[in-house]
Design a protein around this motif. Structure first.
Motif, mmCIF file in Angstrom:
data_model
loop_
_atom_site.group_PDB
_atom_site.id
_atom_site.type_symbol
_atom_site.label_atom_id
_atom_site.label_comp_id
_atom_site.label_asym_id
_atom_site.label_seq_id
_atom_site.Cartn_x
_atom_site.Cartn_y
_atom_site.Cartn_z
ATOM 1 N N LEU A 226 0.984 -1.321 -0.060
ATOM 2 C CA LEU A 226 0.061 -0.074 -0.225
ATOM 3 C C LEU A 226 0.898 1.354 -0.058
ATOM 4 O O LEU A 226 0.503 2.181 -0.975
ATOM 5 C CB LEU A 226 -0.986 -0.025 1.080
ATOM 6 N N ALA A 227 1.768 1.268 0.861
ATOM 7 C CA ALA A 227 2.481 2.311 0.836
ATOM 8 C C ALA A 227 3.432 2.681 -0.359
ATOM 9 O O ALA A 227 3.754 3.701 -0.694
ATOM 10 C CB ALA A 227 3.590 2.420 2.240
ATOM 11 N N SER A 228 3.986 1.486 -0.744
ATOM 12 C CA SER A 228 4.726 1.671 -2.146
ATOM 13 C C SER A 228 4.151 2.097 -3.110
ATOM 14 O O SER A 228 4.231 2.896 -3.894
ATOM 15 C CB SER A 228 5.563 0.070 -2.332
ATOM 16 N N HIS A 229 2.816 1.588 -3.422
ATOM 17 C CA HIS A 229 2.015 1.814 -4.694
ATOM 18 C C HIS A 229 1.581 3.472 -4.389
ATOM 19 O O HIS A 229 1.677 4.354 -5.187
ATOM 20 C CB HIS A 229 0.762 1.116 -4.329
ATOM 21 N N PHE A 230 1.299 4.059 -3.058
ATOM 22 C CA PHE A 230 1.018 5.169 -2.748
ATOM 23 C C PHE A 230 1.973 6.220 -3.015
ATOM 24 O O PHE A 230 1.802 7.387 -3.869
ATOM 25 C CB PHE A 230 0.531 5.438 -1.203
ATOM 26 N N TYR A 231 3.276 5.953 -2.719
ATOM 27 C CA TYR A 231 4.385 6.987 -2.857
ATOM 28 C C TYR A 231 4.885 6.770 -4.239
ATOM 29 O O TYR A 231 5.616 7.786 -4.939
ATOM 30 C CB TYR A 231 5.432 6.537 -1.882
#
Length: 136
Positions: free
Chosen positions: A19-24
């Motif tokens: 989630l964090a990887s996709h978001f950033y």
């Protein structure tokens, strides 16, 4: 036997890391959000988001152990967050949340939290018509 936490139900560490990887990855190309980050801090920001969300949803307490109390509004006070920034954040986060494979009710619960958190972070009024016009 104890009941599973939301963190466990949704899939644990890998879900929040993804989630964090996709978001950033989206933040990196967003014209509103990208300027809010130092050129070399997107990876660190992703790590902090992942740790915060893991802790919030019942996972490891690594965030508080390394950074102390979240104090989200205080940590974001130096950033100009108006409705345009909120909406940009939500667009990026919605794309990331949509990629999670989980029960629909878990995704709904996560998304409702994200919407509330984004609104909570708004710290600037929206410009009103004529605000940027020079005074004659």
């Amino acid at each position: 036997m104890s009941e599973q936490t939301f963190y466990e139900k949704i899939g644990g560490h890998q879900v929040f890391a993804d989630l964090a990887s996709h978001f950033y990855a989206l933040v990196a190309i967003d014209p509103i959000l990208r300027p809010m980050y130092p050129p070399t801090d997107l990876h660190g920001a992703g790590e902090r988001l992942m740790m915060f969300l893991e802790q919030y949803w019942g996972g490891p307490t690594t965030y508080s152990e390394t950074r102390g109390h979240p104090r989200l509004r205080m940590r974001h006070a130096g950033f100009h967050i108006d409705s345009a920034a909120r909406d940009a954040w939500l667009r990026c986060m919605k794309s990331a949340v949509d990629e999670i494979e989980c029960a629909p009710e878990l995704k709904t619960q996560l998304w409702e939290y994200m919407e509330g958190a984004a609104q909570f972070m708004v710290n600037q009024p929206d410009p009103t018509e004529g605000d940027s016009l020079p005074i004659a």
